[in-house]
Structures are given as C-alpha cells and as structure tokens.
Design an enzyme around this catalytic site. Structure first.
Site, PDB file in Angstrom:
ATOM      1  N   HIS A 118     -11.522  -0.620 -13.290  1.00 57.23           N
ATOM      2  CA  HIS A 118     -12.607   0.056 -14.006  1.00 57.23           C
ATOM      3  C   HIS A 118     -12.862   1.469 -13.492  1.00 57.23           C
ATOM      4  O   HIS A 118     -13.502   2.265 -14.170  1.00 57.23           O
ATOM      5  CB  HIS A 118     -13.888  -0.776 -13.949  1.00 57.23           C
ATOM      6  CG  HIS A 118     -14.603  -0.762 -12.631  1.00 57.23           C
ATOM      7  ND1 HIS A 118     -14.486  -1.768 -11.699  1.00 57.23           N
ATOM      8  CD2 HIS A 118     -15.469   0.136 -12.089  1.00 57.23           C
ATOM      9  CE1 HIS A 118     -15.249  -1.497 -10.657  1.00 57.23           C
ATOM     10  NE2 HIS A 118     -15.851  -0.344 -10.868  1.00 57.23           N
ATOM     11  N   ASP A 148      -9.292  -6.688 -12.229  1.00 58.81           N
ATOM     12  CA  ASP A 148      -9.980  -5.423 -11.957  1.00 58.81           C
ATOM     13  C   ASP A 148      -9.305  -4.666 -10.825  1.00 58.81           C
ATOM     14  O   ASP A 148      -9.963  -4.076  -9.966  1.00 58.81           O
ATOM     15  CB  ASP A 148     -11.463  -5.634 -11.635  1.00 58.81           C
ATOM     16  CG  ASP A 148     -12.254  -4.328 -11.685  1.00 58.81           C
ATOM     17  OD1 ASP A 148     -11.808  -3.398 -12.379  1.00 58.81           O
ATOM     18  OD2 ASP A 148     -13.297  -4.234 -11.009  1.00 58.81           O
ATOM     19  N   SER A 224     -16.791   1.339  -5.408  1.00 56.97           N
ATOM     20  CA  SER A 224     -15.793   0.538  -6.124  1.00 56.97           C
ATOM     21  C   SER A 224     -14.386   1.008  -5.787  1.00 56.97           C
ATOM     22  O   SER A 224     -14.078   2.195  -5.885  1.00 56.97           O
ATOM     23  CB  SER A 224     -16.008   0.626  -7.632  1.00 56.97           C
ATOM     24  OG  SER A 224     -17.205  -0.008  -8.005  1.00 56.97           O
TER      25      SER A 224
END
Length: 485
Positions: A118, A148, A224
C-alpha cells in the site's frame, strides 16, 4: 565499667550486622536461582541503552517517497460554448500530483528493499532515501496485495549497503523487546520501543494472508514498510498497520512476520511471481458452540465443510467433518491461520496435517500443487446489440478464483468490469463480481456459452446472476429498461 558495656554493645551490633548480611546474602542467592534480575552494580550498567541495536539496524531502514499524477475530470458544461464562459474556458483534463511516504528495509546488499504494497500502490515514481541521505529511484520487482508486501530494487554506487538479517520467527515470543524503526509523519527516521504484545493476530485488516505480530511500540503513518527489530538487531517483521480511530499510535500496531516476508522475497528474486499452493478445502473455525457439539473441552481448529474433488486435500484423505488441528506442528485456530500456513508451502512440496476424524487423531500428508485453471479464464469483452455490450467477463476456475479471492467452489462466468460505455452500467443492474446463472432459462457455464446465448436472444431477455450467495433475477426490455427481483 561503662567502657566495657560500650565494647560489649559494639561487639553485639557487629555480630548482628554480620548475621543480617549473611542472611541477606543467602536470601539473595536463593532469589538468584529464581530470577536473573538484579540492581545495576556499575555506572556502565546504569547506562544500558538500545543505542547499539539501533546503530546496527537503522542504516538498513530507508524512507520511501512516491509520486502519482492524478487526472481530474472537468465539468461537462465546459464543452458548451455558452456555459464554458462561466466554468472556466479550457475543457482539458487537469492534473495534480499526489505524494505519499512510507518506509522500507534493505534486505540485500545489491539494493533489494522490502516495503508494504500500500506504500507504493499506484505510484508513478518511487524514491528511496537512505539513512545517509543518498536518494535513488526504485523499480518494482514484485507487488503482492494479498500480503501487503512489495519488493523494490535500487542501483546504489559505492560501498555495499547495510542490510537487516532475518530472525527466526519461531523464536519470537510474547513479551520480547522490539524496536520499530521508520519515518512517522515524514519527520525523518525515528525509533520507538515496546514489546511483542501478541502473535498470530488475525481478523485485523483486509489482507488475504492475515497472521500478524502485535506490538505496543509506537507505530504511526509513515512507519508502514519499516522494520520491527529484535534485541539481536535482526528483522522480526515489517510494520504494516495501526489500530486506532484517530489514525495515530494507540499502543496497538501490527507487523507482517518475517517468515512471510522471506517467502515473498524468495519468490521475487527467483521466479518473479508468487504461485501459492492450492489446498482445495474450506471450513470454519471451531467456536465454543461447535466445540461443545463435537465434545471438545475447548474451541480450536478448523472444521472442514467442503472438499474440492481431486484436489490435494481430497487426495490426501481429508473429508468434510474432519477437524484440522495443526499444520506442520503449528496449531490452527481459524481459517486465516490455515490459509497462512498453506500459503507458505512450496509447490511440489508436502505439508503435514494433524486431523481429528471423529474420535481418532490422524496425520495426513498433503502434496502441494498449483491450482488448475480448468476451464481457461478466456477473458472476453462482450459485443453485440444487447444490454451486456462491452461488459468484460471470464471463466472461473480454482486458479482464477484464488487470484480473485473468491470462493473456489464457485463456477461459471464472472463479470470482471462494467465500463461506462455499457448499457448495463447506465441502468445500474449488475456489479463486478456477479456470476451469470442463466440467460432466458439457459444455464451459463462458460464464456462461449454466454456469447451463444446472447446471439440467440431477442431484444427482451431474462437473466439471473449470483451475488454473495443470493440469486438476482431480472427482465430486460431492450437496452434501456429492466426490472429485477
């Protein structure tokens, strides 16, 4: 006389203090057998710090900046000479730049970087900034939305890059100290500390392979793709999400275990694609109610409810009603855990299941293989003078169903896309993901059969589609009218 008494009292005090110290020493020795914890005894120990671990790990954590060009739609009035005077003048699409940031981890000296899917999804440009402030453009080697994760490559010059070695994920335990390293809110590389709060967390996000490490180390937007590091300086997981209504750290962050990271990395560097094993069975978690009905003393495992004919599970001896207790020695509590451990398998390899068949516990060996694409997907854009003109469809198969993330037992023709040019889009009848059931009472099994049925159909046709287990029946009158129930 007073002098003698003072001496006696001093001697008595000395003896008492000595006995007290001996008792304390004995007690301390006894406690040492129970715990290694102790009070720091030197200035060096008082100054204990995570700094050595950070110095070793931080250079391998990078900042990732992405840029995407977004073309915005303009008002339809701009095409009209009269209204264009009020709405601007130019009808050309407008462009704006969207920027986002995240983190990544260098895992190969030649410039291979792991990050979240993402973080880079939809990016036109990806820039990787090292801890020494050097910046490089990155190319994507592999993107895997289901986990992911994404694998990037940069072309560094000069000295070999610092990398993070992978820890043994089987050694990670709840309570272990960990550090989260990343670029929260774009302020620059930061380090937060915490512990492993839980393992094998599922039901957290939308990823197909949910099996996260939970930590209370502060994780915020921008973290992230960054590293979750153990006290040995090795990679424990890739930070991927936070659990917070505000969007900021609230003491609950999640990381993808290094075992899955290693699986995706090896696929990227060897084959360039991920082909996951096909199991061929579905089930449900054994809840308290199910456990009671089965005579279990506690919930746990996955109750098999369906087995695909001639699948690896079928050939391995798995049957509906069996309860899968473990895979390769790993306890299973829900379908996410089942999917995760099967997904880590190797095509051509084997996996061992501990299964409860009635009252008998058995061990089944399943030979892993790729899901078959039978029939071929045959992705087709329908043409002709009918309501389904320009709709994109394809044949379902175990392989295609797995790729789309839908029930592998679904068969038939699935709708993949409905463009704006299609009449059915304007009528808002169908959705991508709907599966054709029949056209004018003729069952639809393949794309070829659907095309033949539409060629033979009149302008007024009846049709039915399956949507999330529900049958929707419609009657179309020409290209511009319909009714459904």
């Amino acid at each position: 006389m007073k002098y003698i008494i003072k001496i006696g009292l001093g001697l008595f005090s000395l003896i008492a203090i000595t006995l007290f110290m001996m008792n304390g020493t004995m007690q301390s020795s006894s406690n040492a057998q129970v715990s290694n914890k102790r009070v720091p005894t030197s200035d060096t120990e008082v100054k204990l710090s995570y700094a050595p671990v950070v110095r070793e790990a931080a250079p391998a954590v990078v900042n990732i900046y992405t840029k995407r060009v977004v073309r915005t739609r303009t008002s339809p009035f701009l095409n009209d000479p009269f209204f264009s005077r009020f709405f601007g003048g130019s009808s050309a699409p407008r462009e704006r730049i969207e920027r986002s940031l995240g983190s990544g981890v260098i895992v190969r000296e030649e410039g291979v970087v792991i990050t979240n899917h993402h973080v880079i999804d939809g990016a036109d440009e990806i820039t990787v900034a090292l801890s020494d402030r050097r910046e490089f453009e990155a190319e994507v080697i592999l993107m895997d939305e289901s986990t992911d994760l994404a694998v990037l490559r940069i072309e560094p010059s000069g000295e070999p890059l610092t990398i993070l070695e992978f820890s043994n994920s089987d050694d990670v335990e709840v309570g272990d100290l960990v550090l989260a390293i990343g670029n929260p809110f774009g302020v620059g590389q930061s380090v937060t500390s915490g512990i492993v709060s839980a393992l094998a967390r599922t039901q957290v996000g939308d990823d197909a392979y949910q099996f996260f490490i939970q930590t209370d180390a502060a994780v915020n937007p921008g973290n992230s793709g960054g590293a979750l590091v153990g006290m040995d300086g090795k990679l424990v997981g890739i930070n991927t999400s936070i659990y917070s209504r505000s969007g900021g750290s609230n003491g609950i962050g999640f990381a993808i275990p290094v075992k899955m990271v290693d699986f995706v990395l090896n696929a990227a560097l060897n084959d360039g694609e991920i082909i996951r094993p096909w199991f061929g069975a579905t089930g449900q978690a054994v809840s308290s109610e199910i456990a009671e009905s089965l005579g279990f003393d506690r919930p746990g495992g996955v109750l098999v409810d369906n087995v695909y004919p001639d699948s690896p599970a079928d050939r391995g001896g798995l049957e509906p009603g069996d309860v899968i207790l473990s895979i390769d020695g790993e306890e299973i509590f829900d379908t996410q855990g089942l999917r995760y451990f099967i997904g880590l398998g190797r095509i051509g390899g084997e996996t061992v299941l501990e299964v409860l068949k009635g009252d008998d516990s058995r061990t089944l060996t399943i030979e892993l293989e790729a899901a078959p694409e039978d029939p071929p997907r045959n992705i087709t854009t329908l043409d002709g003078d009918h309501i389904f003109e320009n709709v994109e469809v394809g044949n379902l198969s175990p392989a295609f169903s797995s790729e789309l993330g839908i029930n592998l037992f679904e068969k038939g023709v699935i709708i993949l896309d409905i463009p704006r040019s299609s009449p059915v889009r304007r009528l808002n009848v169908l959705r991508p993901g709907d599966i054709f059931d029949r056209i004018d009472n003729e069952d639809i099994d393949t794309v070829e059969g659907l095309e033949d049925a539409l060629d033979d159909a009149e302008s007024d046709i009846s049709f039915a589609v399956r949507r999330n287990g529900r049958l929707i029946e419609c009657q179309a009158r020409g290209r511009n009218s319909y009714s459904c129930r």
